[in-house]
Design an enzyme around this catalytic site. Structure first.
Site, PDB file in Angstrom:
ATOM      1  N   CYS A 148      -6.208   0.685   3.728  1.00 37.53           N
ATOM      2  CA  CYS A 148      -5.425   0.186   4.867  1.00 37.53           C
ATOM      3  C   CYS A 148      -4.230  -0.659   4.445  1.00 37.53           C
ATOM      4  CB  CYS A 148      -6.318  -0.579   5.843  1.00 37.53           C
ATOM      5  SG  CYS A 148      -7.030  -2.121   5.198  1.00 37.53           S
ATOM      6  N   ASP A 178      -2.737   2.238  14.131  1.00 31.85           N
ATOM      7  CA  ASP A 178      -3.834   2.060  13.174  1.00 31.85           C
ATOM      8  C   ASP A 178      -3.775   3.178  12.136  1.00 31.85           C
ATOM      9  OD1 ASP A 178      -6.084   1.099  11.972  1.00 31.85           O
ATOM     10  OD2 ASP A 178      -7.461   1.610  13.594  1.00 31.85           O
ATOM     11  N   HIS A 200      -9.223  -5.534   7.477  1.00 28.57           N
ATOM     12  CA  HIS A 200      -8.559  -4.303   7.915  1.00 28.57           C
ATOM     13  C   HIS A 200      -7.165  -4.647   8.430  1.00 28.57           C
ATOM     14  CE1 HIS A 200      -7.819  -0.322   9.270  1.00 28.57           C
ATOM     15  NE2 HIS A 200      -7.842  -0.613  10.555  1.00 28.57           N
TER      16      HIS A 200
END
Length: 290
Positions: free
Chosen positions: A81, A135, A118
């Site tokens: 991420c 995302d 994250h």
């Protein structure tokens, strides 16, 4: 005019934008519109795989933009991420989007408190007043930006089903939960707050994720490839194909099969030395709940 402190930016001026857009197959308008944002999110999430292989191969995970470009653009590798969001944020900055980064806690249905490791983005387009969640670094979509609206509820992104809920945290701030439909029905995949995060904040989380013996990413290979019709996960030596209706296909691999599967399924071509190092280890099958 007071110069902008570069620690508050995503170094978009250093990005080889042409090379990045070629990497993800984007051919649309280079304007900060909602249509462009949707196209960018879809292109990035379905092209750049999620992977932790640098850690498994005994190397660090630098987040400076030059390293991200070398790995993810020139060498056509993936990233997890922090890497995906760092690269995508640099592109958004070049396009002229207004955005801030955020941190989330990956839950995947767990009840114990997880660290905020994250990375996500909160984005606004020039031609739209709404706020959008992007995302791009989870390895499982969504395929498109998601409106951050308290009444968002259940929605579909392509064939995949999600649900977004807003609650309040312990001091009255916004706390959002993104749910995803899968083989176990609706499962919360992560929570996040809208407190702005910067590259220096992600550097701290990245250090934990890439070095701690409590991080699942230091234990075994973990790779994901997200496509509109299927999501592939390689967890240790367990290869799972997940489908939008919640069904899945699972196969246990021999370690010697990993380089071939990485290339053919996950679009990750390791060089001969890295492939040999990967197959020399004895990786466990999927570790549940980590």
């Amino acid at each position: 005019m007071t110069p902008v402190d570069p620690t508050y930016t995503w170094l978009g001026e250093e990005l080889d934008l042409d090379a990045y857009l070629a990497r993800i197959g984007f051919t649309g308008e280079r304007t900060p519109t909602l249509a462009t944002l949707r196209e960018l999110v879809r292109a990035h999430t379905t092209t750049v795989p999620f992977e932790n292989l640098e850690i498994i191969l005994g190397r660090g995970v630098p987040l400076d933009l030059e390293s991200l470009q070398d790995k993810m653009i020139r060498r056509r590798r993936g990233g997890y991420c922090y890497e995906n969001v760092g690269l995508f944020a640099a592109a958004l900055e070049r396009f002229g989007f207004e955005f801030t980064a955020m941190s989330g806690r990956v839950t995947r249905g767990a009840t114990n408190l997880r660290p905020a490791t994250h990375a996500l983005l909160r984005v606004q387009a020039a031609d739209d007043d709404r706020i959008w969640l992007c995302d791009v670094g989870f390895g499982w979509g969504p395929l498109e930006p998601v409106e951050l609206a308290p009444d968002r509820g259940e929605f579909s992104a392509g064939a995949w089903r999600f649900r977004l809920e807003r609650q309040l945290d312990a001091v009255g701030g916004e706390l959002w939960t993104l749910y995803q439909f899968g083989k176990d029905g609706w499962v919360d995949r992560h929570t996040f707050a809208t407190t702005p995060q910067y590259r220096v904040d992600f550097a701290v989380g990245n250090h934990y994720v890439s070095t701690s013996d409590r991080s699942p990413f230091t234990m075994r290979p973990f790779v994901e490839r997200f496509l509109p019709e299927v999501q592939h996960t390689l967890d240790g030596t367990t290869w799972t194909a997940n489908y939008p209706d919640g069904s899945e296909e699972v196969r246990e691999l021999e370690v010697a099969e990993l380089p071939k599967v990485l290339a053919e399924v996950f679009d990750i071509d390791l060089d001969e030395a890295d492939a040999a190092q990967l197959v020399r280890a004895e990786w466990p099958a999927a570790v549940k709940g980590s």
